[in-house]
Design a protein around this motif. Structure first.
Motif, PDB file in Angstrom:
ATOM      1  N   UNK A   2       0.805  -1.220   0.000  1.00 39.67           N
ATOM      2  CA  UNK A   2       0.000   0.000   0.000  1.00 39.67           C
ATOM      3  C   UNK A   2       0.838   1.270   0.000  1.00 39.67           C
ATOM      4  N   UNK A   3       2.136   1.132  -0.257  1.00 44.59           N
ATOM      5  CA  UNK A   3       3.020   2.305  -0.240  1.00 44.59           C
ATOM      6  C   UNK A   3       2.838   3.180  -1.464  1.00 44.59           C
ATOM      7  N   UNK A   4       2.133   2.690  -2.471  1.00 45.32           N
ATOM      8  CA  UNK A   4       1.880   3.518  -3.648  1.00 45.32           C
ATOM      9  C   UNK A   4       3.127   3.867  -4.423  1.00 45.32           C
ATOM     10  N   UNK A   5       4.099   2.973  -4.457  1.00 41.79           N
ATOM     11  CA  UNK A   5       5.310   3.221  -5.217  1.00 41.79           C
ATOM     12  C   UNK A   5       6.369   4.006  -4.465  1.00 41.79           C
ATOM     13  N   UNK A   6       6.038   4.470  -3.285  1.00 38.34           N
ATOM     14  CA  UNK A   6       7.047   5.211  -2.516  1.00 38.34           C
ATOM     15  C   UNK A   6       8.086   4.251  -1.956  1.00 38.34           C
ATOM     16  N   UNK A   7       9.295   4.737  -1.818  1.00 41.85           N
ATOM     17  CA  UNK A   7      10.407   3.913  -1.333  1.00 41.85           C
ATOM     18  C   UNK A   7      10.375   3.852   0.191  1.00 41.85           C
ATOM     19  N   UNK A   8      10.709   2.670   0.730  1.00 41.38           N
ATOM     20  CA  UNK A   8      10.668   2.450   2.183  1.00 41.38           C
ATOM     21  C   UNK A   8      12.077   2.515   2.759  1.00 41.38           C
ATOM     22  N   UNK A   9      12.239   3.326   3.787  1.00 42.62           N
ATOM     23  CA  UNK A   9      13.536   3.479   4.455  1.00 42.62           C
ATOM     24  C   UNK A   9      13.343   3.245   5.948  1.00 42.62           C
ATOM     25  N   UNK A  10      14.180   2.385   6.524  1.00 41.77           N
ATOM     26  CA  UNK A  10      14.170   2.152   7.975  1.00 41.77           C
ATOM     27  C   UNK A  10      15.530   2.531   8.530  1.00 41.77           C
ATOM     28  N   UNK A  11      15.519   3.153   9.696  1.00 41.33           N
ATOM     29  CA  UNK A  11      16.755   3.524  10.377  1.00 41.33           C
ATOM     30  C   UNK A  11      16.649   3.067  11.830  1.00 41.33           C
ATOM     31  N   UNK A  12      17.702   2.416  12.333  1.00 45.96           N
ATOM     32  CA  UNK A  12      17.742   1.981  13.725  1.00 45.96           C
ATOM     33  C   UNK A  12      18.899   2.690  14.419  1.00 45.96           C
ATOM     34  N   UNK A  13      18.653   3.178  15.615  1.00 46.02           N
ATOM     35  CA  UNK A  13      19.678   3.813  16.436  1.00 46.02           C
ATOM     36  C   UNK A  13      20.117   2.802  17.488  1.00 46.02           C
ATOM     37  N   UNK A  14      21.403   2.476  17.535  1.00 49.17           N
ATOM     38  CA  UNK A  14      21.909   1.448  18.441  1.00 49.17           C
ATOM     39  C   UNK A  14      22.638   2.064  19.627  1.00 49.17           C
ATOM     40  N   UNK A  15      22.853   1.241  20.661  1.00 47.06           N
ATOM     41  CA  UNK A  15      23.632   1.664  21.818  1.00 47.06           C
ATOM     42  C   UNK A  15      22.883   2.534  22.801  1.00 47.06           C
ATOM     43  N   UNK A  16      21.565   2.534  22.737  1.00 42.41           N
ATOM     44  CA  UNK A  16      20.780   3.339  23.668  1.00 42.41           C
ATOM     45  C   UNK A  16      20.680   2.645  25.027  1.00 42.41           C
ATOM     46  N   UNK A  17      20.342   3.409  26.038  1.00 39.77           N
ATOM     47  CA  UNK A  17      20.185   2.872  27.385  1.00 39.77           C
ATOM     48  C   UNK A  17      21.394   3.058  28.268  1.00 39.77           C
ATOM     49  N   UNK A  18      22.569   3.272  27.690  1.00 37.96           N
ATOM     50  CA  UNK A  18      23.774   3.459  28.498  1.00 37.96           C
ATOM     51  C   UNK A  18      23.837   4.859  29.079  1.00 37.96           C
ATOM     52  N   UNK A  19      23.381   5.838  28.321  1.00 38.88           N
ATOM     53  CA  UNK A  19      23.287   7.214  28.795  1.00 38.88           C
ATOM     54  C   UNK A  19      21.819   7.633  28.807  1.00 38.88           C
ATOM     55  N   UNK A  20      21.296   7.936  29.985  1.00 34.45           N
ATOM     56  CA  UNK A  20      19.886   8.309  30.073  1.00 34.45           C
ATOM     57  C   UNK A  20      19.609   9.598  29.317  1.00 34.45           C
ATOM     58  N   UNK A  21      20.514  10.554  29.418  1.00 33.31           N
ATOM     59  CA  UNK A  21      20.293  11.833  28.750  1.00 33.31           C
ATOM     60  C   UNK A  21      20.232  11.657  27.231  1.00 33.31           C
ATOM     61  N   UNK A  22      21.183  10.912  26.673  1.00 35.83           N
ATOM     62  CA  UNK A  22      21.197  10.698  25.227  1.00 35.83           C
ATOM     63  C   UNK A  22      20.002   9.865  24.785  1.00 35.83           C
ATOM     64  N   UNK A  23      19.627   8.882  25.589  1.00 33.14           N
ATOM     65  CA  UNK A  23      18.475   8.040  25.256  1.00 33.14           C
ATOM     66  C   UNK A  23      17.188   8.860  25.228  1.00 33.14           C
TER      67      UNK A  23
END
Length: 380
Positions: free
Chosen positions: A151-172
């Protein structure tokens, strides 16, 4: 005189005392002592048998003992006041398991109330993911609703994952607040406040994953961290480490490898781990760092939703370089219809990704959670 001559040689006749009775020295004292000891023993035994309280008269202290099982704090927190969770121990070859009572929850309640109690079993280390009694898997239950490729109608799908979270509460918390909910957040298993941070991320609409440390080729010079799964270890040892890692938080769709080029290349060591992920309804995301990984084959064999990272976005952690890499991710999506990138939990990476997402042309590109592409990869 005659009597003395008739006595055996070498022996002298015992002389009787004046009364004619044997001398006390001749009494059988050994037999007498044994008889007295036997009488004492019989008396003690008889006392114990015939008396209800043989220790009566001694000081006695009574302490109350609670025979009710101690409730787990996670179960207390998640149980509703009107329906407390019932915990019963069940034997298992792995960690000690406590199965909580089944409480139905629809999708809206799941998103609002946090992790579904049907989707984990409580162990001595914490909540361990599982497929619910109704057959609902964590990778389905915790996936962020998203537009489907059809159902994307021809649009391109992009996924991004951010890793290493949880070690710094402020950055998370910066990542949770600054990034759109369609960005997937991956947490390291060593943070001190993972449960609260994971709940905040899910409440803000983010899809979550958990990183698991796997052995690289240069281990231990390059050490991914405690509880790293190692090559040539007994499968039970690696599974026990995996159980500990999986209990660090709840509400995630699957796992992402942290390092592990050597481990992911060893089918004998990786196979039991991937089988366990399949049994527990978890997805697997390959960080794309090793072309020797057998993850695709093992994921297919065990019905594990699988996806592979196409590009590391912040190899050069500068704003200009990150922006250029993100534009390269769009170019990859133009060629294949989809692309998946990863970046680390650096403040500059998070801010640059947030700025890039704000300017993304949604007429041509859609930012989607990893689960959307994982399902697509698993069906190919």
């Amino acid at each position: 005189m005659t009597d003395e001559l008739s006595a055996p040689l070498g022996r002298k006749r015992r002389k009787n005392n004046k009364s004619g009775s044997p001398s006390p020295m001749a009494w059988p004292w050994g037999r007498i002592g044994a008889a007295l000891l036997a009488l004492i023993v019989l008396g003690v035994v008889g006392w114990i048998v015939l008396v209800d309280d043989p220790l009566g008269g001694r000081p006695v202290a009574e302490a109350p003992v609670n025979t009710q099982p101690v409730e787990n704090p996670v179960a207390i927190e998640l149980a509703s006041p009107s329906e407390p969770a019932q915990a019963t121990a069940t034997p298992a070859d792995g960690p000690s398991i406590i199965t909580l009572s089944d409480i139905p929850a629809d999708d809206d309640e799941l998103a609002a109330a946090g992790p579904n109690r049907d989707l984990f079993e409580m162990t001595e280390n914490g909540p361990l993911p599982r497929v619910s009694p109704s057959g609902l898997a964590p990778h389905e239950a915790y996936a962020r609703p998203s537009i489907s490729p059809a159902s994307a109608g021809g649009r391109k799908l992009i996924a991004v994952v951010v890793s290493g979270l949880g070690l710094s509460e402020a950055t998370t918390r910066e990542a949770i607040d600054a990034l759109p909910g369609t960005v997937t957040l991956a947490f390291a298993p060593y943070g001190g406040n993972l449960t609260a941070l994971a709940d905040e991320a899910r409440a803000d609409g983010h899809e979550l994953m958990l990183e698991i440390p796997l052995e690289p080729f240069d281990y231990p010079q390059n050490d991914p961290g405690p509880h790293t799964l190692l090559v040539d270890q007994p499968p039970r040892d690696n599974l026990e480490k995996l159980y500990w890692l999986l209990t660090r938080m709840t509400g995630y769709t699957g796992v992402l490898n942290h390092m592990g080029a050597r481990f992911t290349a060893s089918a004998a060591d990786f196979a039991p781990v991937m089988e366990e992920l399949g049994l527990r309804g978890l997805a697997y995301l390959d960080d794309g760092s090793s072309n020797r990984s057998v993850a695709p084959q093992l994921a297919r064999q065990n019905d594990v939703p699988y996806a592979r990272i196409d590009a590391v976005i912040d190899t050069n952690p500068s704003q200009a370089a990150i922006m250029s890499a993100l534009d390269g991710l769009k170019a990859a999506a133009d060629q294949r219809g989809q692309a998946l990138g990863i970046l680390s939990a650096l403040p500059v990476s998070i801010r640059t990704l947030a700025d890039w997402a704000d300017t993304l042309d949604e007429e041509q590109y859609l930012l989607v959670p990893v689960s959307t592409l994982s399902t697509l990869e698993a069906n190919q």
